[in-house]
Design a protein around this motif. Structure first.
Motif, mmCIF file in Angstrom:
data_model
loop_
_atom_site.group_PDB
_atom_site.id
_atom_site.type_symbol
_atom_site.label_atom_id
_atom_site.label_comp_id
_atom_site.label_asym_id
_atom_site.label_seq_id
_atom_site.Cartn_x
_atom_site.Cartn_y
_atom_site.Cartn_z
ATOM 1 N N ARG A 189 7.888 6.669 -4.992
ATOM 2 C CA ARG A 189 7.832 5.205 -4.925
ATOM 3 C C ARG A 189 9.216 4.554 -5.029
ATOM 4 O O ARG A 189 9.543 3.682 -4.216
ATOM 5 C CB ARG A 189 6.907 4.675 -6.022
ATOM 6 C CG ARG A 189 6.723 3.160 -6.027
ATOM 7 C CD ARG A 189 5.660 2.750 -7.053
ATOM 8 N NE ARG A 189 5.421 1.326 -7.046
ATOM 9 C CZ ARG A 189 6.082 0.453 -7.819
ATOM 10 N NH1 ARG A 189 6.997 0.897 -8.678
ATOM 11 N NH2 ARG A 189 5.810 -0.838 -7.755
ATOM 12 N N PHE B 144 3.620 7.561 -5.235
ATOM 13 C CA PHE B 144 3.705 8.336 -6.476
ATOM 14 C C PHE B 144 5.170 8.554 -6.870
ATOM 15 O O PHE B 144 5.887 7.586 -7.017
ATOM 16 C CB PHE B 144 2.905 9.639 -6.351
ATOM 17 C CG PHE B 144 1.471 9.396 -5.961
ATOM 18 C CD1 PHE B 144 0.620 8.718 -6.813
ATOM 19 C CD2 PHE B 144 0.995 9.794 -4.719
ATOM 20 C CE1 PHE B 144 -0.706 8.465 -6.457
ATOM 21 C CE2 PHE B 144 -0.321 9.536 -4.353
ATOM 22 C CZ PHE B 144 -1.156 8.879 -5.221
ATOM 23 N N ASP C 211 2.224 1.826 -3.431
ATOM 24 C CA ASP C 211 1.162 2.205 -4.379
ATOM 25 C C ASP C 211 0.723 3.659 -4.219
ATOM 26 O O ASP C 211 0.184 4.252 -5.159
ATOM 27 C CB ASP C 211 -0.052 1.287 -4.220
ATOM 28 C CG ASP C 211 0.215 -0.123 -4.728
ATOM 29 O OD1 ASP C 211 1.180 -0.299 -5.487
ATOM 30 O OD2 ASP C 211 -0.545 -1.043 -4.355
ATOM 31 N N HIS C 212 0.946 4.231 -3.027
ATOM 32 C CA HIS C 212 0.485 5.595 -2.766
ATOM 33 C C HIS C 212 1.645 6.581 -2.614
ATOM 34 O O HIS C 212 1.443 7.703 -2.147
ATOM 35 C CB HIS C 212 -0.388 5.626 -1.507
ATOM 36 C CG HIS C 212 -1.704 4.915 -1.679
ATOM 37 N ND1 HIS C 212 -1.824 3.545 -1.549
ATOM 38 C CD2 HIS C 212 -2.940 5.372 -1.999
ATOM 39 C CE1 HIS C 212 -3.080 3.200 -1.753
ATOM 40 N NE2 HIS C 212 -3.775 4.281 -2.033
ATOM 41 N N THR D 138 -1.798 9.007 2.711
ATOM 42 C CA THR D 138 -2.586 8.705 1.512
ATOM 43 C C THR D 138 -2.992 7.238 1.472
ATOM 44 O O THR D 138 -4.094 6.892 1.022
ATOM 45 C CB THR D 138 -1.788 9.057 0.241
ATOM 46 O OG1 THR D 138 -1.335 10.397 0.318
ATOM 47 C CG2 THR D 138 -2.638 8.890 -1.002
ATOM 48 N N ALA D 139 -2.105 6.372 1.954
ATOM 49 C CA ALA D 139 -2.396 4.934 1.964
ATOM 50 C C ALA D 139 -3.252 4.525 3.161
ATOM 51 O O ALA D 139 -3.668 3.366 3.255
ATOM 52 C CB ALA D 139 -1.091 4.142 1.963
ATOM 53 N N ARG E 158 3.463 11.671 3.866
ATOM 54 C CA ARG E 158 2.368 11.846 2.915
ATOM 55 C C ARG E 158 1.928 10.506 2.342
ATOM 56 O O ARG E 158 0.727 10.248 2.177
ATOM 57 C CB ARG E 158 2.781 12.793 1.783
ATOM 58 C CG ARG E 158 2.793 14.260 2.158
ATOM 59 C CD ARG E 158 2.813 15.137 0.921
ATOM 60 N NE ARG E 158 3.973 14.878 0.084
ATOM 61 C CZ ARG E 158 5.148 15.492 0.211
ATOM 62 N NH1 ARG E 158 5.311 16.420 1.164
ATOM 63 N NH2 ARG E 158 6.150 15.210 -0.597
ATOM 64 N N ALA E 159 2.895 9.651 2.028
ATOM 65 C CA ALA E 159 2.561 8.333 1.487
ATOM 66 C C ALA E 159 1.782 7.507 2.515
ATOM 67 O O ALA E 159 0.816 6.820 2.174
ATOM 68 C CB ALA E 159 3.834 7.602 1.070
ATOM 69 N N LYS F 40 0.834 -1.207 0.000
ATOM 70 C CA LYS F 40 0.000 0.000 0.000
ATOM 71 C C LYS F 40 0.867 1.255 0.000
ATOM 72 O O LYS F 40 0.562 2.242 -0.678
ATOM 73 C CB LYS F 40 -0.924 0.006 1.225
ATOM 74 C CG LYS F 40 -2.084 -0.968 1.150
ATOM 75 C CD LYS F 40 -2.961 -0.832 2.391
ATOM 76 C CE LYS F 40 -4.120 -1.810 2.353
ATOM 77 N NZ LYS F 40 -4.963 -1.704 3.582
#
Length: 244
Positions: free
Chosen positions: A66, A63, A60-61, A178-179, A174-175, A57
């Protein structure tokens, strides 16, 4: 809380010592007591790694970040080492990366934590993500007015110099948000590398080599509580091998 309490404890001991020394010097105290005090050991920081599903996850979040987060999890490298990571140290053919330097908190290139270089394994899935990163860096360089050209894998997209630690931390947070994942310290991506390797049955020496600990005892002391017990299965295999 412990650090605050520890600081107060040290301050109290120091003050008591000064009072006793003063009293001894001025004849108020004939004999000084034993002033050596054994402080309680600092507790180990809680290790809170991501699970496999959480790591997926997170990737994937993430961006544009990654490749960086994948690099952190798969290599187990420290935050400053990731900030200072350079293409020249990546050997795609051998699927390895040689850790040679670290970016300190003053944004200066410096020696690694242990002062030694070390090599970590880089799986193909990470190499594929780094291909994407290489293309992105090339685009940033073309768009920039000035480019430092340090050869960094994860440079600041505006000028090509290193990102400071806070940039990576903000991107990581942030990741997580967002996840929908619980935030952890960035260093726990390194713990995640160790945890996932142990979960799939790798031995402690493999984990030590990837994390570049100087001794297996350091790895064992940090992660032994995360190692699943396989005693019953081991004894069953022993019984089947030896027989009656």
């Amino acid at each position: 809380p412990y650090c605050v309490a520890g600081g107060r404890l040290l301050l109290s001991i120091s003050t008591i010592k000064q009072v006793l020394y003063w009293g001894h010097q001025h004849g108020r105290i004939r004999t000084l007591p034993n002033l050596k005090v054994a402080l309680p050991p600092l507790p180990h920081a809680k290790v809170d790694p991501f699970t496999i599903d959480e790591a997926r996850k997170l990737f994937d979040h993430a961006f544009e970040w990654r490749p960086m987060l994948m690099f952190a999890v798969y290599t187990g490298m420290r935050q400053g080492e990731i900030c200072a990571a350079k293409w020249a140290n990546l050997d795609a053919e051998r699927q390895t990366y040689t850790v040679r330097e670290n970016l300190n908190r003053r944004n200066e290139y410096a020696a690694t934590k242990t002062g030694d270089s070390g090599t970590v394994e880089v799986p193909q899935i990470l190499l594929d993500a780094l291909d994407d990163q290489l293309r992105a860096v090339a685009e940033w360089e073309l768009a920039a007015d000035e480019w430092r050209g340090d050869g960094l894998i994860f440079p600041n997209r505006r000028h090509g110099g290193p990102n400071d630690h806070t940039v990576l931390i903000r991107a990581f947070k942030r990741a997580c948000d967002t996840a929908g994942l619980r935030r952890r310290p960035f260093h726990h991506l390194r713990h995640t590398c160790a945890s996932l390797l142990l979960d799939q049955g790798e031995n402690i020496l493999t984990v030590q080599e990837q994390l570049r600990h100087s001794k297996p005892s350091i790895t064992l002391d940090t992660y032994s509580h995360m190692m699943p017990s396989r005693r019953k299965e081991a004894l069953q295999r022993l019984a089947e091998s030896v027989g009656a």
